[in-house]
Design an enzyme around this catalytic site. Structure first.
Site, PDB file in Angstrom:
ATOM      1  N   LYS A 103       0.809  -1.216   0.000  1.00  0.00           N
ATOM      2  CA  LYS A 103       0.000   0.000   0.000  1.00  0.00           C
ATOM      3  C   LYS A 103       0.842   1.266   0.000  1.00  0.00           C
ATOM      4  O   LYS A 103       0.464   2.268  -0.603  1.00  0.00           O
ATOM      5  CB  LYS A 103      -0.959   0.008   1.197  1.00  0.00           C
ATOM      6  CG  LYS A 103      -2.152  -0.912   1.013  1.00  0.00           C
ATOM      7  CD  LYS A 103      -3.262  -0.614   2.007  1.00  0.00           C
ATOM      8  CE  LYS A 103      -4.495  -1.458   1.697  1.00  0.00           C
ATOM      9  NZ  LYS A 103      -5.568  -1.270   2.667  1.00  0.00           N
ATOM     10  N   LYS A 146      -4.794  -8.742  -6.400  1.00  0.00           N
ATOM     11  CA  LYS A 146      -5.997  -8.863  -5.586  1.00  0.00           C
ATOM     12  C   LYS A 146      -6.996  -7.745  -5.900  1.00  0.00           C
ATOM     13  O   LYS A 146      -6.602  -6.599  -6.094  1.00  0.00           O
ATOM     14  CB  LYS A 146      -5.597  -8.753  -4.108  1.00  0.00           C
ATOM     15  CG  LYS A 146      -6.730  -8.924  -3.122  1.00  0.00           C
ATOM     16  CD  LYS A 146      -6.248  -8.731  -1.683  1.00  0.00           C
ATOM     17  CE  LYS A 146      -6.424  -7.301  -1.167  1.00  0.00           C
ATOM     18  NZ  LYS A 146      -7.810  -6.891  -0.948  1.00  0.00           N
ATOM     19  N   LYS A 148     -10.662  -2.585  -2.559  1.00  0.00           N
ATOM     20  CA  LYS A 148     -11.501  -1.383  -2.538  1.00  0.00           C
ATOM     21  C   LYS A 148     -10.704  -0.156  -2.903  1.00  0.00           C
ATOM     22  O   LYS A 148     -11.200   0.747  -3.555  1.00  0.00           O
ATOM     23  CB  LYS A 148     -12.082  -1.184  -1.132  1.00  0.00           C
ATOM     24  CG  LYS A 148     -13.281  -2.050  -0.834  1.00  0.00           C
ATOM     25  CD  LYS A 148     -13.911  -1.641   0.488  1.00  0.00           C
ATOM     26  CE  LYS A 148     -13.706  -2.696   1.556  1.00  0.00           C
ATOM     27  NZ  LYS A 148     -12.559  -2.463   2.419  1.00  0.00           N
TER      28      LYS A 148
HETATM   29  P1  ATP Z   1      -8.648  -1.955   1.014  1.00  0.00           P
HETATM   30  O1  ATP Z   1      -8.159  -1.837  -0.388  1.00  0.00           O
HETATM   31  O2  ATP Z   1      -9.162  -0.665   1.569  1.00  0.00           O
HETATM   32  O3  ATP Z   1      -7.652  -2.634   1.921  1.00  0.00           O
HETATM   33  P2  ATP Z   1     -10.013  -4.473   0.721  1.00  0.00           P
HETATM   34  O4  ATP Z   1     -10.822  -4.722  -0.484  1.00  0.00           O
HETATM   35  O5  ATP Z   1      -8.663  -5.103   0.801  1.00  0.00           O
HETATM   36  O6  ATP Z   1      -9.939  -2.902   0.936  1.00  0.00           O
HETATM   37  P3  ATP Z   1     -10.527  -4.962   3.522  1.00  0.00           P
HETATM   38  O7  ATP Z   1     -11.504  -4.086   4.228  1.00  0.00           O
HETATM   39  O8  ATP Z   1      -9.067  -4.667   3.683  1.00  0.00           O
HETATM   40  O9  ATP Z   1     -10.895  -4.941   1.953  1.00  0.00           O
HETATM   41  O10 ATP Z   1     -10.765  -6.478   3.906  1.00  0.00           O
HETATM   42  C1  ATP Z   1     -11.995  -6.964   4.396  1.00  0.00           C
HETATM   43  C2  ATP Z   1     -12.059  -8.471   4.269  1.00  0.00           C
HETATM   44  O11 ATP Z   1     -12.211  -8.842   2.897  1.00  0.00           O
HETATM   45  C3  ATP Z   1     -10.838  -9.232   4.786  1.00  0.00           C
HETATM   46  O12 ATP Z   1     -11.278 -10.399   5.442  1.00  0.00           O
HETATM   47  C4  ATP Z   1     -10.086  -9.576   3.531  1.00  0.00           C
HETATM   48  O13 ATP Z   1      -9.307 -10.749   3.688  1.00  0.00           O
HETATM   49  C5  ATP Z   1     -11.228  -9.794   2.547  1.00  0.00           C
HETATM   50  N1  ATP Z   1     -10.815  -9.501   1.174  1.00  0.00           N
HETATM   51  C6  ATP Z   1     -10.372  -8.312   0.709  1.00  0.00           C
HETATM   52  N2  ATP Z   1     -10.112  -8.380  -0.597  1.00  0.00           N
HETATM   53  C7  ATP Z   1     -10.388  -9.653  -0.981  1.00  0.00           C
HETATM   54  C8  ATP Z   1     -10.310 -10.362  -2.219  1.00  0.00           C
HETATM   55  N3  ATP Z   1      -9.896  -9.766  -3.324  1.00  0.00           N
HETATM   56  N4  ATP Z   1     -10.688 -11.666  -2.255  1.00  0.00           N
HETATM   57  C9  ATP Z   1     -11.115 -12.275  -1.125  1.00  0.00           C
HETATM   58  N5  ATP Z   1     -11.198 -11.676   0.084  1.00  0.00           N
HETATM   59  C10 ATP Z   1     -10.841 -10.378   0.165  1.00  0.00           C
HETATM   60 MG    MG Z   2      -7.353  -4.695   2.457  1.00  0.00          MG
END
Ligand code: ATP
Ligand code: MG
Length: 332
Positions: A112, A195, A198
């Site tokens: 990040k 991956k 968000k």
């Molecule tokens: P950010 O980019 O802000 O970190 P994010 O999409 O990674 O957002 P998080 O809020 O960090 O989402 O993670 C919330 C949950 O979703 C965690 O349990 C994480 O393991 C899961 N998660 C996040 N992205 C994925 C993905 N691409 N596939 C499966 N699980 C995911």
């Molecule tokens: Mg995340």
């Protein structure tokens, strides 16, 4: 019942399909057998820049999406992290027993901060895993259901629990991760080696749960696939097709193998259309329910406050013990 804790950041206006498959779908099935706590982790979200008004709205929308997707606030505790001061309090104590080198090894920070430029990244982003350890340890959590991107952070929470316990006496339950199977990690549809996140720079490859059905279908139809024509699961050779197989398998609750057999000798066109249909069928009702619930923000806030009250009781008791153990002055 054993306690589970997990959370999602309100770092965008909607959840994406990765969050749904990697987190919400798993949580949903655990509500009866576990004492479940599902947090909306806004303190984590501010480790990267957020617009204040947007953040507050995203926080409420995320709560609504939890409910619309099947988290039941009567059975599970679901609350906003910043409404329970114990998270930040415990994070400070844990910061003080975490090694700088130990924190520097966390790969999410590397990813990040590289995106933002090392100098632009905040110290909060650096200590994020320690706040996450606090989230988990505060509630005597036994199991932490997360995607495999969070495995290293749960490891750190275990190390910190053990270290604190051996230094100051038995205080924390040492949590175990419950990592979803490999197919639960969802990749970006346009860059299927990275991956889905968000906070990604562009959202062409992200299926948002609040996207209109036509937009969902379009994004899936234009997902990057390779030049072959076989629908086969192979992350190395066929990352795009494998990602779509993982999605379809989660939507239908069937195995990858049975899908490979079903699409044998058929082209990508058919396959993509079916993936799009399955995702739309799953998300359209959730989206409608989300929009319905959004019409009554005051009710959402009442639900969140009720849960925060329960969480706060647990947290306050734990913080009192922690402060006592490390020799801080008793709270007034
Ligand atoms: P950010 O980019 O802000 O970190 P994010 O999409 O990674 O957002 P998080 O809020 O960090 O989402 O993670 C919330 C949950 O979703 C965690 O349990 C994480 O393991 C899961 N998660 C996040 N992205 C994925 C993905 N691409 N596939 C499966 N699980 C995911
Ligand atoms: Mg995340």
């Amino acid at each position: 019942k054993p306690r589970i804790f997990s959370g999602i950041q309100p770092s965008a206006d909607s959840l994406h399909i990765g969050n749904y498959i990697g987190a919400i779908q798993q949580w949903k099935g655990m509500q009866d057998d576990f004492d479940a706590i599902f947090c909306i982790v806004d303190l984590h979200a501010i480790t990267v820049p957020q617009d204040p008004k947007g953040l507050r709205e995203a926080t409420r929308t995320l709560a609504v999406q939890y409910i619309a997707a099947g988290i039941d606030p009567e059975r599970s505790t679901m609350f906003v992290q910043s409404q329970v001061p114990g998270h930040a309090q415990l994070a400070w104590v844990l910061n003080s027993i975490t090694g700088f080198g130990e924190a520097s090894r966390m790969t999410q920070f590397k990813d990040k901060s590289a995106r933002q430029g090392a100098d632009a990244a905040s110290v909060g982003l650096f200590t994020y895993p320690i706040l996450m350890a606090a989230d988990i340890l505060l509630y005597d959590t036994e199991l932490v259901p997360v995607g495999d991107d969070q495995k290293q952070h749960v490891e750190l929470a275990r190390d910190l629990a053990q270290r604190f316990n051996s230094r100051f006496g038995d205080t924390f339950v040492v949590p175990k991760p419950r990592i979803q199977q490999e197919t639960a990690r969802i990749y970006d549809l346009q860059t299927p080696t990275g991956k889905m996140s968000k906070s990604a720079a562009t959202d062409a490859g992200i299926v948002w749960m609040l996207d209109e059905p036509t937009a969902v279908a379009k994004k899936i139809r234009s997902a990057v696939t390779d030049t072959g024509r076989e629908v086969r699961f192979d992350r190395g050779e066929k990352p795009g097709v494998s990602n779509l197989l993982a999605i379809l398998s989660a939507m239908r609750g069937t195995t990858i193998e049975s899908l490979e057999a079903e699409y044998e000798g058929r082209g990508y066109g058919d396959f993509k259309r079916d993936v799009a249909d399955a995702v739309v069928a799953e998300f359209a009702p959730i989206r409608e329910r989300t929009i319905e619930l959004q019409a009554d923000p005051a009710e959402v806030d009442r639900i969140l406050a009720r849960s925060a009250e329960r969480a706060n009781e647990l947290a306050t008791a734990k913080i009192a013990t922690v402060h006592e153990r490390v020799g801080l002055y008793p709270s007034l």
